[in-house]
Design an enzyme around this catalytic site. Sequence first.
Site, PDB file in Angstrom:
ATOM      1  N   LYS A  13       1.017  -1.294  -0.023  1.00 53.55           N
ATOM      2  CA  LYS A  13       0.045  -0.025   0.026  1.00 53.55           C
ATOM      3  C   LYS A  13       0.791   1.400   0.277  1.00 53.55           C
ATOM      4  O   LYS A  13       0.452   2.043  -0.818  1.00 53.55           O
ATOM      5  CB  LYS A  13      -0.986  -0.035   1.316  1.00 53.55           C
ATOM      6  CG  LYS A  13      -1.844  -1.073   1.273  1.00 53.55           C
ATOM      7  CD  LYS A  13      -2.971  -1.044   2.628  1.00 53.55           C
ATOM      8  CE  LYS A  13      -2.036  -0.732   3.879  1.00 53.55           C
ATOM      9  NZ  LYS A  13      -1.570  -2.113   4.451  1.00 53.55           N
ATOM     10  N   ARG A  88      -9.246   0.855   9.455  1.00 61.61           N
ATOM     11  CA  ARG A  88      -8.905  -0.585   9.617  1.00 61.61           C
ATOM     12  C   ARG A  88      -9.822  -1.401  10.630  1.00 61.61           C
ATOM     13  O   ARG A  88      -9.463  -2.416  10.817  1.00 61.61           O
ATOM     14  CB  ARG A  88      -7.470  -0.320  10.597  1.00 61.61           C
ATOM     15  CG  ARG A  88      -6.298  -0.910   9.921  1.00 61.61           C
ATOM     16  CD  ARG A  88      -5.220  -0.608  10.786  1.00 61.61           C
ATOM     17  NE  ARG A  88      -3.823  -1.253  10.577  1.00 61.61           N
ATOM     18  CZ  ARG A  88      -2.920  -0.452  10.010  1.00 61.61           C
ATOM     19  NH1 ARG A  88      -3.146   0.656   9.314  1.00 61.61           N
ATOM     20  NH2 ARG A  88      -1.597  -1.186   9.800  1.00 61.61           N
ATOM     21  N   ARG A 127      11.788  -5.380   3.578  1.00 64.07           N
ATOM     22  CA  ARG A 127      11.781  -4.007   4.056  1.00 64.07           C
ATOM     23  C   ARG A 127      12.578  -3.646   5.064  1.00 64.07           C
ATOM     24  O   ARG A 127      13.276  -2.571   5.028  1.00 64.07           O
ATOM     25  CB  ARG A 127      10.208  -3.519   4.543  1.00 64.07           C
ATOM     26  CG  ARG A 127       9.832  -2.332   4.987  1.00 64.07           C
ATOM     27  CD  ARG A 127       8.577  -2.059   4.908  1.00 64.07           C
ATOM     28  NE  ARG A 127       7.783  -2.400   5.930  1.00 64.07           N
ATOM     29  CZ  ARG A 127       6.441  -2.167   5.996  1.00 64.07           C
ATOM     30  NH1 ARG A 127       5.627  -1.981   5.075  1.00 64.07           N
ATOM     31  NH2 ARG A 127       5.747  -2.641   7.181  1.00 64.07           N
ATOM     32  N   ARG A 150       0.086  -8.348  14.074  1.00 60.76           N
ATOM     33  CA  ARG A 150      -0.556  -7.461  12.974  1.00 60.76           C
ATOM     34  C   ARG A 150      -1.403  -8.304  11.953  1.00 60.76           C
ATOM     35  O   ARG A 150      -2.466  -7.851  11.429  1.00 60.76           O
ATOM     36  CB  ARG A 150       0.605  -6.491  12.166  1.00 60.76           C
ATOM     37  CG  ARG A 150       1.170  -5.814  13.200  1.00 60.76           C
ATOM     38  CD  ARG A 150       2.588  -5.127  12.679  1.00 60.76           C
ATOM     39  NE  ARG A 150       2.702  -4.669  11.419  1.00 60.76           N
ATOM     40  CZ  ARG A 150       3.499  -4.177  10.703  1.00 60.76           C
ATOM     41  NH1 ARG A 150       4.746  -4.880  10.968  1.00 60.76           N
ATOM     42  NH2 ARG A 150       3.718  -3.775   9.347  1.00 60.76           N
TER      43      ARG A 150
END
Length: 193
Positions: A13, A88, A127, A150
């Site tokens: 995203k 969310r 990442r 998460r």
Amino acid sequence: MRLILLGPPGAGKGTQAARLVEKHGIPQLSTGDMLRAAVKAGTPVGLQAKSVMDAGGLVSDEIVVGIIADRISEADAKAGFILDGFPRTVAQAEALDAMLAERGMMLRAIVELKVDESALLSRIENRARETVAAGGTVRADDNPAAFEKRLVAYREQTAPVSDYYAGRGVLKTIDGMAPVDAVSEALDAALAR
Ligand code: AMP
């Protein structure tokens, strides 16, 4: 243009939002970035959010809805914005609907990046490696334990947000497993539809 990007952590995203910022000259409103800035600055919101974020949980709806309500009222968001990481929860989606209606704002699109869950952890690990290589600081929640949490938060609280929009017939889904440029093209096509 007002747009929501949905998808699990590591779906891409942020990468796609950054490209849309360049293309359309509208800001990326990432609640994650805003919360990390608040943590860094030691604001009351940051102090409240830090431990929840580090553990991979979700910050309260009240806090993030307040942040977004303030942010979309700023001058640079007048012509549009890209929501990244918000809403969310279904409660956040409902609050967003209400604040957009109040301001007479319409969404152009709600786009979900679909990604195989099995690919997400390695994307997050990449990442982290890239951040280190670039001399940056790895996010406190980019580690396997927090990431697992998460993902659970995503499955339990955020996946229903896609259902919320799909139920209204306004959700566009694209393949987030494709190479980055192909995802950008699919996103452009979805926005033009
Ligand atoms: P992100 O950068 O989008 O992955 O967000 C990092 C962390 O910030 C999340 O794991 C949550 O703890 C918190 N966060 C970001 N956006 C939200 C949101 N809309 N609702 C609740 N918590 C959020």
